[in-house]
Design a protein around this motif. Structure first.
Motif, PDB file in Angstrom:
ATOM      1  N   THR A 116       1.078  -1.379  -0.386  1.00 44.50           N
ATOM      2  CA  THR A 116       0.025   0.600  -0.019  1.00 44.50           C
ATOM      3  C   THR A 116       0.942   1.150   0.092  1.00 44.50           C
ATOM      4  O   THR A 116       0.661   2.046  -0.573  1.00 44.50           O
ATOM      5  CB  THR A 116      -1.091  -0.237   1.566  1.00 44.50           C
ATOM      6  N   LYS A 117       1.897   1.266   0.587  1.00 45.52           N
ATOM      7  CA  LYS A 117       2.819   2.411   0.637  1.00 45.52           C
ATOM      8  C   LYS A 117       3.074   2.357  -0.204  1.00 45.52           C
ATOM      9  O   LYS A 117       3.497   3.723  -0.973  1.00 45.52           O
ATOM     10  CB  LYS A 117       3.937   2.183   2.314  1.00 45.52           C
ATOM     11  N   GLU A 118       3.758   1.390  -1.084  1.00 50.68           N
ATOM     12  CA  GLU A 118       5.051   1.147  -2.518  1.00 50.68           C
ATOM     13  C   GLU A 118       4.058   2.299  -3.392  1.00 50.68           C
ATOM     14  O   GLU A 118       4.516   3.291  -4.551  1.00 50.68           O
ATOM     15  CB  GLU A 118       5.406   0.515  -2.494  1.00 50.68           C
ATOM     16  N   LEU A 119       2.504   1.946  -3.238  1.00 48.64           N
ATOM     17  CA  LEU A 119       1.432   2.187  -3.958  1.00 48.64           C
ATOM     18  C   LEU A 119       0.967   3.822  -4.503  1.00 48.64           C
ATOM     19  O   LEU A 119       1.085   4.613  -4.674  1.00 48.64           O
ATOM     20  CB  LEU A 119       0.593   1.174  -4.353  1.00 48.64           C
ATOM     21  N   ILE A 137       0.094  17.363  -5.105  1.00 49.53           N
ATOM     22  CA  ILE A 137      -0.246  15.446  -4.949  1.00 49.53           C
ATOM     23  C   ILE A 137      -0.790  15.529  -3.384  1.00 49.53           C
ATOM     24  O   ILE A 137      -1.597  16.114  -2.575  1.00 49.53           O
ATOM     25  CB  ILE A 137       0.830  15.265  -4.405  1.00 49.53           C
ATOM     26  N   GLY A 138      -1.736  14.423  -3.652  1.00 46.74           N
ATOM     27  CA  GLY A 138      -2.945  14.417  -1.784  1.00 46.74           C
ATOM     28  C   GLY A 138      -4.259  15.123  -1.907  1.00 46.74           C
ATOM     29  O   GLY A 138      -5.159  15.172  -1.152  1.00 46.74           O
ATOM     30  N   SER A 139      -4.274  15.200  -3.382  1.00 45.38           N
ATOM     31  CA  SER A 139      -5.600  15.968  -3.863  1.00 45.38           C
ATOM     32  C   SER A 139      -7.011  14.968  -4.004  1.00 45.38           C
ATOM     33  O   SER A 139      -6.043  13.986  -5.018  1.00 45.38           O
ATOM     34  CB  SER A 139      -5.676  16.968  -4.353  1.00 45.38           C
ATOM     35  N   GLU A 140      -7.997  15.045  -3.758  1.00 44.44           N
ATOM     36  CA  GLU A 140      -8.835  13.865  -4.452  1.00 44.44           C
ATOM     37  C   GLU A 140      -8.886  13.888  -5.547  1.00 44.44           C
ATOM     38  O   GLU A 140      -9.052  12.793  -6.205  1.00 44.44           O
ATOM     39  CB  GLU A 140     -10.304  14.195  -4.209  1.00 44.44           C
ATOM     40  N   ALA A 141      -8.443  14.932  -6.971  1.00 41.55           N
ATOM     41  CA  ALA A 141      -8.383  14.981  -7.972  1.00 41.55           C
ATOM     42  C   ALA A 141      -7.186  13.865  -8.837  1.00 41.55           C
ATOM     43  O   ALA A 141      -7.450  12.846  -8.996  1.00 41.55           O
ATOM     44  CB  ALA A 141      -8.533  16.299  -8.747  1.00 41.55           C
ATOM     45  N   ARG A 142      -6.256  14.214  -8.175  1.00 33.01           N
ATOM     46  CA  ARG A 142      -4.963  12.896  -8.412  1.00 33.01           C
ATOM     47  C   ARG A 142      -5.627  11.797  -8.183  1.00 33.01           C
ATOM     48  O   ARG A 142      -5.291  11.188  -8.910  1.00 33.01           O
ATOM     49  CB  ARG A 142      -3.658  14.097  -7.198  1.00 33.01           C
ATOM     50  N   CYS A 143      -6.082  11.226  -6.604  1.00 30.84           N
ATOM     51  CA  CYS A 143      -6.504  10.188  -7.051  1.00 30.84           C
ATOM     52  C   CYS A 143      -7.097   9.432  -7.214  1.00 30.84           C
ATOM     53  O   CYS A 143      -7.233   8.407  -7.895  1.00 30.84           O
ATOM     54  CB  CYS A 143      -6.871  10.165  -5.508  1.00 30.84           C
ATOM     55  N   GLU A 144      -8.565   9.992  -7.932  1.00 30.84           N
ATOM     56  CA  GLU A 144      -8.758   9.888  -9.292  1.00 30.84           C
ATOM     57  C   GLU A 144      -8.511   9.738 -10.014  1.00 30.84           C
ATOM     58  O   GLU A 144      -8.853   9.125 -10.809  1.00 30.84           O
ATOM     59  CB  GLU A 144     -10.271  10.740  -9.186  1.00 30.84           C
ATOM     60  N   LYS A 145      -7.750  10.405 -10.013  1.00 27.35           N
ATOM     61  CA  LYS A 145      -6.620  10.177 -12.142  1.00 27.35           C
ATOM     62  C   LYS A 145      -5.561   9.159 -11.827  1.00 27.35           C
ATOM     63  O   LYS A 145      -5.572   8.606 -12.993  1.00 27.35           O
ATOM     64  CB  LYS A 145      -6.066  11.820 -12.395  1.00 27.35           C
ATOM     65  N   ILE A 150      -2.422   2.532 -11.548  1.00 26.81           N
ATOM     66  CA  ILE A 150      -1.325   2.302 -11.018  1.00 26.81           C
ATOM     67  C   ILE A 150      -2.390   1.067 -10.720  1.00 26.81           C
ATOM     68  O   ILE A 150      -0.942  -0.320 -11.022  1.00 26.81           O
ATOM     69  CB  ILE A 150      -0.806   2.655  -9.840  1.00 26.81           C
ATOM     70  N   LYS A 151      -3.007   0.730 -10.705  1.00 30.16           N
ATOM     71  CA  LYS A 151      -4.286  -0.910 -10.276  1.00 30.16           C
ATOM     72  C   LYS A 151      -4.113  -0.987 -11.410  1.00 30.16           C
ATOM     73  O   LYS A 151      -3.588  -2.391 -11.753  1.00 30.16           O
ATOM     74  CB  LYS A 151      -5.185  -0.522 -10.013  1.00 30.16           C
ATOM     75  N   SER A 152      -4.328  -0.592 -12.455  1.00 32.73           N
ATOM     76  CA  SER A 152      -4.039  -1.181 -13.497  1.00 32.73           C
ATOM     77  C   SER A 152      -2.614  -2.155 -13.501  1.00 32.73           C
ATOM     78  O   SER A 152      -2.536  -3.168 -14.044  1.00 32.73           O
ATOM     79  CB  SER A 152      -4.004  -0.715 -14.573  1.00 32.73           C
ATOM     80  N   PHE A 153      -1.545  -1.148 -13.741  1.00 31.36           N
ATOM     81  CA  PHE A 153      -0.024  -1.403 -14.120  1.00 31.36           C
ATOM     82  C   PHE A 153       0.408  -2.454 -12.414  1.00 31.36           C
ATOM     83  O   PHE A 153       1.084  -3.781 -13.591  1.00 31.36           O
ATOM     84  CB  PHE A 153       0.674  -0.071 -13.553  1.00 31.36           C
ATOM     85  N   HIS A 154      -0.297  -1.952 -11.640  1.00 32.42           N
ATOM     86  CA  HIS A 154       0.286  -3.149 -10.659  1.00 32.42           C
ATOM     87  C   HIS A 154      -0.331  -4.609 -10.405  1.00 32.42           C
ATOM     88  O   HIS A 154       0.377  -5.533 -10.685  1.00 32.42           O
ATOM     89  CB  HIS A 154       0.059  -2.434  -8.793  1.00 32.42           C
ATOM     90  N   ARG A 155      -0.633  -4.759 -11.451  1.00 32.90           N
ATOM     91  CA  ARG A 155      -2.293  -6.124 -11.396  1.00 32.90           C
ATOM     92  C   ARG A 155      -1.473  -6.610 -12.801  1.00 32.90           C
ATOM     93  O   ARG A 155      -1.016  -7.693 -12.024  1.00 32.90           O
ATOM     94  CB  ARG A 155      -3.392  -5.625 -11.806  1.00 32.90           C
ATOM     95  N   GLU A 174      -7.191 -10.192  -6.225  1.00 29.03           N
ATOM     96  CA  GLU A 174      -7.483  -9.762  -5.044  1.00 29.03           C
ATOM     97  C   GLU A 174      -7.599  -9.053  -4.445  1.00 29.03           C
ATOM     98  O   GLU A 174      -7.549  -7.736  -3.870  1.00 29.03           O
ATOM     99  CB  GLU A 174      -8.607 -10.483  -4.296  1.00 29.03           C
ATOM    100  N   ALA A 175      -5.919  -9.448  -3.579  1.00 30.20           N
ATOM    101  CA  ALA A 175      -5.017  -8.799  -2.394  1.00 30.20           C
ATOM    102  C   ALA A 175      -4.638  -7.118  -3.471  1.00 30.20           C
ATOM    103  O   ALA A 175      -4.718  -6.041  -2.950  1.00 30.20           O
ATOM    104  CB  ALA A 175      -3.852  -9.586  -2.283  1.00 30.20           C
ATOM    105  N   VAL A 176      -4.153  -7.489  -4.923  1.00 27.30           N
ATOM    106  CA  VAL A 176      -4.248  -6.058  -5.384  1.00 27.30           C
ATOM    107  C   VAL A 176      -4.978  -5.148  -5.562  1.00 27.30           C
ATOM    108  O   VAL A 176      -5.027  -3.763  -5.214  1.00 27.30           O
ATOM    109  CB  VAL A 176      -3.569  -6.591  -7.021  1.00 27.30           C
TER     110      VAL A 176
END
Length: 189
Positions: A116-119, A137-145, A150-155, A174-176
């Motif tokens: 989680t921290k690495e992501l 960094i830290g904004s809701e907009a950044r998180c949503e974009k 990152i999720k797709s890449f990491h999977r 599922e863990a990812v």
């Protein structure tokens, strides 16, 4: 029988001769690769035509703690990954060259970190995810974009690194997803 894949931790210090010997050894997986000359990085990114692409495991927290990088925004991961577009035209993280890139914790006990921290740290990389495009960094907009990318890449990266013949990756997928959700919450807090 099937042998275990060899992983070499390399480029944790500047040593071109050692790096050349390691490249000649041709392991299946690499770790760190912080201090790698452009020539050696190009060799790894293009790989021999007869061999499958190598897997590169990058460890943001470990490299920050051991002085491989001074700040996440200067971490060398941008030498291995870039923003691109997938077949549907959506933004995605793509490896530079033919290497398979994945994010790792290195040693969770020693470095007191998690996936989680690495992501979350990857989301703060302003060379890969510039603030003028992805938001502060830290904004809701950044998180949503940033986090869907990152999720797709990491999977996909994790499946390449961990899935072998006969391996079931459903539990890993599922863990990812859990790491993604936790990381989004960490950024929102």
């Amino acid at each position: 029988g099937q042998s275990l894949a060899v992983t070499l931790h390399a480029g944790e210090k500047v040593d071109d001769a050692e790096m050349a010997q390691m490249i000649a050894f041709s392991p299946e997986r690499w770790g760190h690769l912080v201090f790698v000359s452009d020539e050696h990085r190009n060799q790894l990114q293009s790989g021999p035509k007869s061999a499958p692409p190598c897997a590169v495991e990058l460890c943001l927290t470990s490299n920050l703690i051991t002085n491989g990088s001074t700040d996440v925004s200067t971490h060398h991961i941008h030498s291995w990954l870039a923003i691109g577009t997938d077949a549907s035209g959506s933004a995605c993280l793509s490896p530079i060259g033919t290497s398979h890139i994945s994010l790792h914790t290195d040693d969770r006990g020693v470095f007191a970190n998690s996936m989680t921290k690495e992501l979350w740290l990857l989301s703060k990389h302003t060379v890969i995810f510039p603030e003028d495009i992805f938001g502060p960094i830290g904004s809701e907009a950044r998180c949503e974009k940033v986090f869907p990318i990152i999720k797709s890449f990491h999977r996909s990266a994790s499946e390449v690194v961990f899935a072998g013949p006969g391996q079931d990756v459903a539990a890993y997928r599922e863990a990812v997803g859990k790491h993604y959700d936790d990381a989004c919450e960490a950024v929102r807090v």
